[in-house]
Design a protein around this motif. Structure first.
Motif, PDB file in Angstrom:
ATOM      1  N   CYS A   1      24.235  43.292  38.583  1.00  0.00           N
ATOM      2  CA  CYS A   1      23.854  41.887  39.538  1.00  0.00           C
ATOM      3  C   CYS A   1      22.135  41.339  39.384  1.00  0.00           C
ATOM      4  O   CYS A   1      21.382  41.680  38.616  1.00  0.00           O
ATOM      5  CB  CYS A   1      24.099  42.130  41.347  1.00  0.00           C
ATOM      6  SG  CYS A   1      25.400  43.064  41.222  1.00  0.00           S
ATOM      7  N   ASN A   2      22.065  39.840  39.888  1.00  0.00           N
ATOM      8  CA  ASN A   2      21.135  39.307  39.654  1.00  0.00           C
ATOM      9  C   ASN A   2      20.263  39.392  40.538  1.00  0.00           C
ATOM     10  O   ASN A   2      20.796  39.900  41.158  1.00  0.00           O
ATOM     11  CB  ASN A   2      21.163  37.594  39.005  1.00  0.00           C
ATOM     12  CG  ASN A   2      22.000  37.573  37.390  1.00  0.00           C
ATOM     13  OD1 ASN A   2      21.521  37.813  36.618  1.00  0.00           O
ATOM     14  ND2 ASN A   2      22.741  36.579  37.439  1.00  0.00           N
TER      15      ASN A   2
ATOM     16  N   TYR B   1      25.768  37.738  37.971  1.00  0.00           N
ATOM     17  CA  TYR B   1      25.280  38.490  38.140  1.00  0.00           C
ATOM     18  C   TYR B   1      25.675  38.470  35.874  1.00  0.00           C
ATOM     19  O   TYR B   1      26.105  37.110  35.616  1.00  0.00           O
ATOM     20  CB  TYR B   1      26.528  40.086  38.356  1.00  0.00           C
ATOM     21  CG  TYR B   1      28.199  38.820  37.193  1.00  0.00           C
ATOM     22  CD1 TYR B   1      28.580  39.452  35.812  1.00  0.00           C
ATOM     23  CD2 TYR B   1      29.083  38.965  38.161  1.00  0.00           C
ATOM     24  CE1 TYR B   1      29.666  39.691  35.957  1.00  0.00           C
ATOM     25  CE2 TYR B   1      29.823  38.037  38.313  1.00  0.00           C
ATOM     26  CZ  TYR B   1      30.238  38.713  36.678  1.00  0.00           C
ATOM     27  OH  TYR B   1      32.079  37.922  36.398  1.00  0.00           O
ATOM     28  N   GLN B   2      24.747  39.763  35.226  1.00  0.00           N
ATOM     29  CA  GLN B   2      24.604  39.675  34.025  1.00  0.00           C
ATOM     30  C   GLN B   2      25.942  40.237  33.058  1.00  0.00           C
ATOM     31  O   GLN B   2      26.275  41.393  33.762  1.00  0.00           O
ATOM     32  CB  GLN B   2      23.340  39.438  33.259  1.00  0.00           C
ATOM     33  CG  GLN B   2      22.656  38.597  33.660  1.00  0.00           C
ATOM     34  CD  GLN B   2      21.139  39.070  32.923  1.00  0.00           C
ATOM     35  OE1 GLN B   2      20.860  39.554  32.530  1.00  0.00           O
ATOM     36  NE2 GLN B   2      20.365  37.922  33.615  1.00  0.00           N
ATOM     37  N   THR B   3      26.055  39.703  31.807  1.00  0.00           N
ATOM     38  CA  THR B   3      27.510  40.788  30.920  1.00  0.00           C
ATOM     39  C   THR B   3      27.084  41.437  29.519  1.00  0.00           C
ATOM     40  O   THR B   3      26.024  40.672  29.198  1.00  0.00           O
ATOM     41  CB  THR B   3      28.372  40.258  31.184  1.00  0.00           C
ATOM     42  OG1 THR B   3      29.319  39.786  31.871  1.00  0.00           O
ATOM     43  CG2 THR B   3      29.317  41.547  30.622  1.00  0.00           C
ATOM     44  N   ARG B   4      26.292  42.587  29.429  1.00  0.00           N
ATOM     45  CA  ARG B   4      26.555  43.372  28.457  1.00  0.00           C
ATOM     46  C   ARG B   4      27.486  44.057  27.856  1.00  0.00           C
ATOM     47  O   ARG B   4      28.062  44.690  28.553  1.00  0.00           O
ATOM     48  CB  ARG B   4      25.226  44.171  28.203  1.00  0.00           C
ATOM     49  CG  ARG B   4      25.088  45.027  29.269  1.00  0.00           C
ATOM     50  CD  ARG B   4      23.454  45.910  29.426  1.00  0.00           C
ATOM     51  NE  ARG B   4      23.097  46.693  29.844  1.00  0.00           N
ATOM     52  CZ  ARG B   4      22.425  47.665  30.833  1.00  0.00           C
ATOM     53  NH1 ARG B   4      21.522  47.246  30.877  1.00  0.00           N
ATOM     54  NH2 ARG B   4      22.604  49.286  30.873  1.00  0.00           N
ATOM     55  N   VAL B   5      27.389  44.154  26.834  1.00  0.00           N
ATOM     56  CA  VAL B   5      28.554  44.778  26.059  1.00  0.00           C
ATOM     57  C   VAL B   5      27.411  45.829  24.880  1.00  0.00           C
ATOM     58  O   VAL B   5      26.374  45.811  24.720  1.00  0.00           O
ATOM     59  CB  VAL B   5      28.550  43.914  24.946  1.00  0.00           C
ATOM     60  CG1 VAL B   5      29.537  44.677  24.480  1.00  0.00           C
ATOM     61  CG2 VAL B   5      29.825  43.244  25.416  1.00  0.00           C
ATOM     62  N   ARG B   6      27.784  47.294  25.170  1.00  0.00           N
ATOM     63  CA  ARG B   6      27.517  48.667  25.143  1.00  0.00           C
ATOM     64  C   ARG B   6      28.617  49.464  23.919  1.00  0.00           C
ATOM     65  O   ARG B   6      29.031  49.053  23.534  1.00  0.00           O
ATOM     66  CB  ARG B   6      26.664  49.646  25.269  1.00  0.00           C
ATOM     67  CG  ARG B   6      25.201  48.380  26.587  1.00  0.00           C
ATOM     68  CD  ARG B   6      24.645  50.175  27.113  1.00  0.00           C
ATOM     69  NE  ARG B   6      25.718  50.881  27.872  1.00  0.00           N
ATOM     70  CZ  ARG B   6      24.871  51.776  27.706  1.00  0.00           C
ATOM     71  NH1 ARG B   6      23.820  52.941  27.432  1.00  0.00           N
ATOM     72  NH2 ARG B   6      25.591  53.296  27.744  1.00  0.00           N
TER      73      ARG B   6
ATOM     74  N   SER C   1      17.529  45.537  47.496  1.00  0.00           N
ATOM     75  CA  SER C   1      18.464  44.385  46.564  1.00  0.00           C
ATOM     76  C   SER C   1      19.268  45.522  46.838  1.00  0.00           C
ATOM     77  O   SER C   1      19.506  46.174  45.851  1.00  0.00           O
ATOM     78  CB  SER C   1      17.868  42.562  46.296  1.00  0.00           C
ATOM     79  OG  SER C   1      17.331  43.718  45.495  1.00  0.00           O
ATOM     80  N   THR C   2      20.579  44.468  46.030  1.00  0.00           N
ATOM     81  CA  THR C   2      21.498  44.510  44.744  1.00  0.00           C
ATOM     82  C   THR C   2      21.095  44.784  43.663  1.00  0.00           C
ATOM     83  O   THR C   2      21.939  44.439  42.549  1.00  0.00           O
ATOM     84  CB  THR C   2      22.942  44.679  45.343  1.00  0.00           C
ATOM     85  OG1 THR C   2      23.281  42.666  45.415  1.00  0.00           O
ATOM     86  CG2 THR C   2      23.337  45.645  46.868  1.00  0.00           C
ATOM     87  N   ARG C   3      19.888  44.193  43.259  1.00  0.00           N
ATOM     88  CA  ARG C   3      20.016  43.506  41.589  1.00  0.00           C
ATOM     89  C   ARG C   3      19.276  44.731  40.908  1.00  0.00           C
ATOM     90  O   ARG C   3      18.532  45.662  41.247  1.00  0.00           O
ATOM     91  CB  ARG C   3      18.213  43.276  41.879  1.00  0.00           C
ATOM     92  CG  ARG C   3      18.037  42.708  40.696  1.00  0.00           C
ATOM     93  CD  ARG C   3      16.362  42.048  40.805  1.00  0.00           C
ATOM     94  NE  ARG C   3      16.234  40.875  39.544  1.00  0.00           N
ATOM     95  CZ  ARG C   3      15.262  39.487  40.045  1.00  0.00           C
ATOM     96  NH1 ARG C   3      14.863  39.567  41.359  1.00  0.00           N
ATOM     97  NH2 ARG C   3      15.415  38.538  39.075  1.00  0.00           N
ATOM     98  N   GLY C   4      20.457  44.362  40.194  1.00  0.00           N
ATOM     99  CA  GLY C   4      20.067  46.153  38.907  1.00  0.00           C
ATOM    100  C   GLY C   4      21.003  46.887  38.691  1.00  0.00           C
ATOM    101  O   GLY C   4      21.466  47.660  37.847  1.00  0.00           O
ATOM    102  N   ARG C   5      21.548  46.186  39.816  1.00  0.00           N
ATOM    103  CA  ARG C   5      23.831  47.345  40.229  1.00  0.00           C
ATOM    104  C   ARG C   5      24.519  47.061  38.908  1.00  0.00           C
ATOM    105  O   ARG C   5      24.825  45.350  39.444  1.00  0.00           O
ATOM    106  CB  ARG C   5      23.635  47.452  41.676  1.00  0.00           C
ATOM    107  CG  ARG C   5      21.994  48.114  43.133  1.00  0.00           C
ATOM    108  CD  ARG C   5      22.658  48.908  43.068  1.00  0.00           C
ATOM    109  NE  ARG C   5      24.123  49.398  43.466  1.00  0.00           N
ATOM    110  CZ  ARG C   5      24.505  49.848  45.198  1.00  0.00           C
ATOM    111  NH1 ARG C   5      24.114  49.283  45.888  1.00  0.00           N
ATOM    112  NH2 ARG C   5      25.686  49.973  45.066  1.00  0.00           N
ATOM    113  N   PHE C   6      25.069  48.141  39.319  1.00  0.00           N
ATOM    114  CA  PHE C   6      26.814  48.110  38.185  1.00  0.00           C
ATOM    115  C   PHE C   6      27.470  46.792  39.064  1.00  0.00           C
ATOM    116  O   PHE C   6      28.157  47.859  40.153  1.00  0.00           O
ATOM    117  CB  PHE C   6      26.967  49.239  37.413  1.00  0.00           C
ATOM    118  CG  PHE C   6      25.742  49.752  36.523  1.00  0.00           C
ATOM    119  CD1 PHE C   6      26.182  49.067  35.177  1.00  0.00           C
ATOM    120  CD2 PHE C   6      25.064  50.104  36.575  1.00  0.00           C
ATOM    121  CE1 PHE C   6      25.143  49.481  33.906  1.00  0.00           C
ATOM    122  CE2 PHE C   6      23.814  50.187  35.379  1.00  0.00           C
ATOM    123  CZ  PHE C   6      24.113  50.447  34.584  1.00  0.00           C
ATOM    124  N   CYS C   7      27.813  46.536  38.865  1.00  0.00           N
ATOM    125  CA  CYS C   7      29.179  45.772  39.980  1.00  0.00           C
ATOM    126  C   CYS C   7      30.947  45.358  39.062  1.00  0.00           C
ATOM    127  O   CYS C   7      30.507  46.135  37.824  1.00  0.00           O
ATOM    128  CB  CYS C   7      29.379  44.560  40.491  1.00  0.00           C
ATOM    129  SG  CYS C   7      29.175  42.942  38.793  1.00  0.00           S
TER     130      CYS C   7
END
Length: 66
Positions: free
Chosen positions: A65-66, A30-35, A5-11
């Motif tokens: 992606c979730n 999808y989730q957004t994280r700030v680094r 699946s595309t789970r965990g892929r960056f988009c």
């Protein structure tokens, strides 16, 4: 089943293409994280023959992606 699946892929949140979060994540969201990352910046060529760079701290948004 052997299906990846595309789970965990960056988009790309702003793209409408295949790499865009809407298409790539198949509607699952999808989730957004700030680094905070350190990257080379202000690079300058020094005669002869090297490159000198500063190290800059930058805030980077990543969409996954979730």
């Amino acid at each position: 089943m052997g299906i990846f699946s595309t789970r965990g892929r960056f988009c790309n949140r702003t793209s409408y293409g295949i790499e865009g979060c809407r298409l790539l994540c198949c509607g699952r969201g999808y989730q957004t994280r700030v680094r905070n990352v350190e990257e080379k910046c202000n690079c300058k060529f020094v005669w002869c023959c090297s490159v000198k760079c500063d190290t800059c701290s930058m805030r980077k948004d990543e969409h996954i992606c979730n």
